[in-house]
Scaffold this motif. Sequence first.
Motif, PDB file in Angstrom:
ATOM      1  N   GLU A  80      48.783  43.174  24.092  1.00 47.68           N
ATOM      2  CA  GLU A  80      48.076  44.082  23.187  1.00 47.68           C
ATOM      3  C   GLU A  80      46.893  44.727  23.910  1.00 47.68           C
ATOM      4  O   GLU A  80      46.626  45.918  23.738  1.00 47.68           O
ATOM      5  CB  GLU A  80      47.591  43.320  21.945  1.00 47.68           C
ATOM      6  N   VAL A  81      46.176  43.937  24.722  1.00 47.31           N
ATOM      7  CA  VAL A  81      45.059  44.463  25.516  1.00 47.31           C
ATOM      8  C   VAL A  81      45.572  45.543  26.462  1.00 47.31           C
ATOM      9  O   VAL A  81      44.986  46.626  26.579  1.00 47.31           O
ATOM     10  CB  VAL A  81      44.371  43.339  26.316  1.00 47.31           C
ATOM     11  N   ARG A  82      46.684  45.259  27.133  1.00 44.92           N
ATOM     12  CA  ARG A  82      47.255  46.230  28.083  1.00 44.92           C
ATOM     13  C   ARG A  82      47.631  47.530  27.385  1.00 44.92           C
ATOM     14  O   ARG A  82      47.307  48.626  27.858  1.00 44.92           O
ATOM     15  CB  ARG A  82      48.490  45.629  28.769  1.00 44.92           C
ATOM     16  N   MET A  83      48.300  47.424  26.241  1.00 45.47           N
ATOM     17  CA  MET A  83      48.732  48.631  25.537  1.00 45.47           C
ATOM     18  C   MET A  83      47.548  49.413  24.989  1.00 45.47           C
ATOM     19  O   MET A  83      47.561  50.651  24.981  1.00 45.47           O
ATOM     20  CB  MET A  83      49.714  48.263  24.424  1.00 45.47           C
ATOM     21  N   GLU A  84      46.517  48.703  24.541  1.00 43.26           N
ATOM     22  CA  GLU A  84      45.324  49.378  24.032  1.00 43.26           C
ATOM     23  C   GLU A  84      44.623  50.132  25.156  1.00 43.26           C
ATOM     24  O   GLU A  84      44.226  51.302  24.986  1.00 43.26           O
ATOM     25  CB  GLU A  84      44.379  48.347  23.406  1.00 43.26           C
ATOM     26  N   LEU A  85      44.474  49.502  26.319  1.00 49.75           N
ATOM     27  CA  LEU A  85      43.820  50.172  27.449  1.00 49.75           C
ATOM     28  C   LEU A  85      44.667  51.321  27.976  1.00 49.75           C
ATOM     29  O   LEU A  85      44.137  52.376  28.349  1.00 49.75           O
ATOM     30  CB  LEU A  85      43.547  49.162  28.565  1.00 49.75           C
ATOM     31  N   ALA A  86      45.993  51.150  27.985  1.00 52.49           N
ATOM     32  CA  ALA A  86      46.875  52.224  28.428  1.00 52.49           C
ATOM     33  C   ALA A  86      46.741  53.441  27.516  1.00 52.49           C
ATOM     34  O   ALA A  86      46.943  54.586  27.945  1.00 52.49           O
ATOM     35  CB  ALA A  86      48.322  51.741  28.457  1.00 52.49           C
TER      36      ALA A  86
ATOM     37  N   ALA B 203      43.893  40.016  35.615  1.00 52.07           N
ATOM     38  CA  ALA B 203      43.250  41.319  35.443  1.00 52.07           C
ATOM     39  C   ALA B 203      43.015  41.619  33.971  1.00 52.07           C
ATOM     40  O   ALA B 203      41.915  42.047  33.571  1.00 52.07           O
ATOM     41  CB  ALA B 203      44.110  42.407  36.076  1.00 52.07           C
ATOM     42  N   LEU B 204      44.014  41.389  33.135  1.00 58.06           N
ATOM     43  CA  LEU B 204      43.878  41.693  31.711  1.00 58.06           C
ATOM     44  C   LEU B 204      42.838  40.807  31.045  1.00 58.06           C
ATOM     45  O   LEU B 204      42.104  41.248  30.155  1.00 58.06           O
ATOM     46  CB  LEU B 204      45.235  41.539  31.014  1.00 58.06           C
ATOM     47  N   ARG B 205      42.745  39.560  31.485  1.00 51.96           N
ATOM     48  CA  ARG B 205      41.686  38.690  30.967  1.00 51.96           C
ATOM     49  C   ARG B 205      40.307  39.279  31.271  1.00 51.96           C
ATOM     50  O   ARG B 205      39.418  39.304  30.400  1.00 51.96           O
ATOM     51  CB  ARG B 205      41.788  37.307  31.605  1.00 51.96           C
ATOM     52  N   LEU B 206      40.140  39.743  32.513  1.00 55.21           N
ATOM     53  CA  LEU B 206      38.850  40.321  32.906  1.00 55.21           C
ATOM     54  C   LEU B 206      38.586  41.623  32.157  1.00 55.21           C
ATOM     55  O   LEU B 206      37.457  41.876  31.713  1.00 55.21           O
ATOM     56  CB  LEU B 206      38.833  40.561  34.419  1.00 55.21           C
ATOM     57  N   PHE B 207      39.603  42.468  32.022  1.00 56.61           N
ATOM     58  CA  PHE B 207      39.434  43.731  31.286  1.00 56.61           C
ATOM     59  C   PHE B 207      39.004  43.443  29.851  1.00 56.61           C
ATOM     60  O   PHE B 207      38.140  44.132  29.294  1.00 56.61           O
ATOM     61  CB  PHE B 207      40.748  44.521  31.262  1.00 56.61           C
ATOM     62  N   ARG B 208      39.607  42.425  29.255  1.00 58.56           N
ATOM     63  CA  ARG B 208      39.273  42.063  27.869  1.00 58.56           C
ATOM     64  C   ARG B 208      37.852  41.522  27.767  1.00 58.56           C
ATOM     65  O   ARG B 208      37.114  41.876  26.840  1.00 58.56           O
ATOM     66  CB  ARG B 208      40.267  41.004  27.380  1.00 58.56           C
ATOM     67  N   ASP B 209      37.466  40.684  28.716  1.00 61.45           N
ATOM     68  CA  ASP B 209      36.190  39.969  28.607  1.00 61.45           C
ATOM     69  C   ASP B 209      34.988  40.769  29.100  1.00 61.45           C
ATOM     70  O   ASP B 209      33.882  40.614  28.575  1.00 61.45           O
ATOM     71  CB  ASP B 209      36.264  38.642  29.373  1.00 61.45           C
ATOM     72  N   GLN B 210      35.190  41.604  30.129  1.00 62.84           N
ATOM     73  CA  GLN B 210      34.029  42.323  30.669  1.00 62.84           C
ATOM     74  C   GLN B 210      34.209  43.831  30.745  1.00 62.84           C
ATOM     75  O   GLN B 210      33.289  44.536  31.158  1.00 62.84           O
ATOM     76  CB  GLN B 210      33.685  41.771  32.060  1.00 62.84           C
ATOM     77  N   GLY B 211      35.374  44.331  30.331  1.00 60.23           N
ATOM     78  CA  GLY B 211      35.594  45.775  30.308  1.00 60.23           C
ATOM     79  C   GLY B 211      36.409  46.256  31.498  1.00 60.23           C
ATOM     80  O   GLY B 211      36.323  45.690  32.592  1.00 60.23           O
ATOM     81  N   TYR B 212      37.197  47.297  31.271  1.00 60.88           N
ATOM     82  CA  TYR B 212      38.057  47.833  32.335  1.00 60.88           C
ATOM     83  C   TYR B 212      37.228  48.451  33.458  1.00 60.88           C
ATOM     84  O   TYR B 212      37.424  48.144  34.637  1.00 60.88           O
ATOM     85  CB  TYR B 212      39.012  48.873  31.757  1.00 60.88           C
ATOM     86  N   ALA B 213      36.306  49.328  33.092  1.00 53.88           N
ATOM     87  CA  ALA B 213      35.515  50.033  34.103  1.00 53.88           C
ATOM     88  C   ALA B 213      34.650  49.068  34.909  1.00 53.88           C
ATOM     89  O   ALA B 213      34.395  49.294  36.097  1.00 53.88           O
ATOM     90  CB  ALA B 213      34.656  51.101  33.442  1.00 53.88           C
ATOM     91  N   GLU B 214      34.203  47.991  34.258  1.00 57.87           N
ATOM     92  CA  GLU B 214      33.293  47.048  34.917  1.00 57.87           C
ATOM     93  C   GLU B 214      34.031  46.072  35.844  1.00 57.87           C
ATOM     94  O   GLU B 214      33.393  45.353  36.619  1.00 57.87           O
ATOM     95  CB  GLU B 214      32.526  46.249  33.859  1.00 57.87           C
ATOM     96  N   THR B 215      35.338  46.012  35.749  1.00 60.50           N
ATOM     97  CA  THR B 215      36.123  45.068  36.553  1.00 60.50           C
ATOM     98  C   THR B 215      36.614  45.738  37.829  1.00 60.50           C
ATOM     99  O   THR B 215      37.191  46.822  37.790  1.00 60.50           O
ATOM    100  CB  THR B 215      37.341  44.559  35.751  1.00 60.50           C
TER     101      THR B 215
ATOM    102  N   GLY C 182      54.165  33.779  24.884  1.00 61.36           N
ATOM    103  CA  GLY C 182      53.187  32.816  24.407  1.00 61.36           C
ATOM    104  C   GLY C 182      52.031  33.539  23.717  1.00 61.36           C
ATOM    105  O   GLY C 182      51.897  34.765  23.820  1.00 61.36           O
ATOM    106  N   GLU C 183      51.190  32.795  23.020  1.00 64.91           N
ATOM    107  CA  GLU C 183      50.093  33.401  22.247  1.00 64.91           C
ATOM    108  C   GLU C 183      49.177  34.237  23.138  1.00 64.91           C
ATOM    109  O   GLU C 183      48.836  35.375  22.794  1.00 64.91           O
ATOM    110  CB  GLU C 183      49.287  32.316  21.543  1.00 64.91           C
ATOM    111  N   GLU C 184      48.779  33.683  24.289  1.00 65.35           N
ATOM    112  CA  GLU C 184      47.896  34.443  25.171  1.00 65.35           C
ATOM    113  C   GLU C 184      48.602  35.660  25.736  1.00 65.35           C
ATOM    114  O   GLU C 184      48.021  36.743  25.828  1.00 65.35           O
ATOM    115  CB  GLU C 184      47.385  33.577  26.321  1.00 65.35           C
ATOM    116  N   ALA C 185      49.876  35.501  26.095  1.00 60.67           N
ATOM    117  CA  ALA C 185      50.627  36.621  26.655  1.00 60.67           C
ATOM    118  C   ALA C 185      50.746  37.765  25.645  1.00 60.67           C
ATOM    119  O   ALA C 185      50.647  38.939  26.011  1.00 60.67           O
ATOM    120  CB  ALA C 185      52.016  36.156  27.099  1.00 60.67           C
TER     121      ALA C 185
END
Length: 202
Positions: free
Chosen positions: A104-110, A19-31, A96-99
């Motif tokens: 960071e993506v999760r906290m930014e969206l939150a 989910a976070l990969r998709l939110f990062r790549d295409q946007g939260y609202a669009e996913t 890990g690096e991706e995690a």
Amino acid sequence: MSLRERKKQRTRAELQRHALRLFRDQGYAETTVEDIAAAAEVSRSTFFRYFGTKEDVLLFDNVDPVMYRMMAAVPEGTPLLEAVRRVLRDSFASLGEEARELEEVRMELARTVPAIAAILRERNAFGLEEIAGIVGPATGRTPDDSDVLLFSGILMGVRLAARARMDAGRGERIVEELDDLLGRLASGVPLAGEPVRRPAEA
């Protein structure tokens, strides 16, 4: 923890990762939930067995359990503020690096998605209780001890201040902001002894 419970936690974490990969790549609202389920190669109904809503994906914190375990393992005699900073840094360093990037993506969206931000504001009281539940045992006191509650409230204030700095564009990574602000507390609560000054009249 049973094998079944560990398996559920792994599945939940894996769903959140996709989910976070998709939110990062295409946007939260669009996913959509369907997008997340497809990326994780599970059914829509399977997604809802682990998360009630799309918002719940952001509310699920996979790092807190790591922090709790690390706090319990801090050597006896470590100053409390130093222990908090160490646990914060080490818990993120253990990812890990991706995690780390996705957290960071999760906290930014939150912080920026209104529905999530509203839920987190409503849960502030519970946040105090949760922090006090860690600070109390770590200091040999009860969670309702006045000093435990005060210190826990200060930690919540640090979190709010870090978010405010991010909102103002004064920081790039929330973890670095938290560590910086916690470091400032080492010499005491800022401004506590500062005299009140009136603005000069024109």
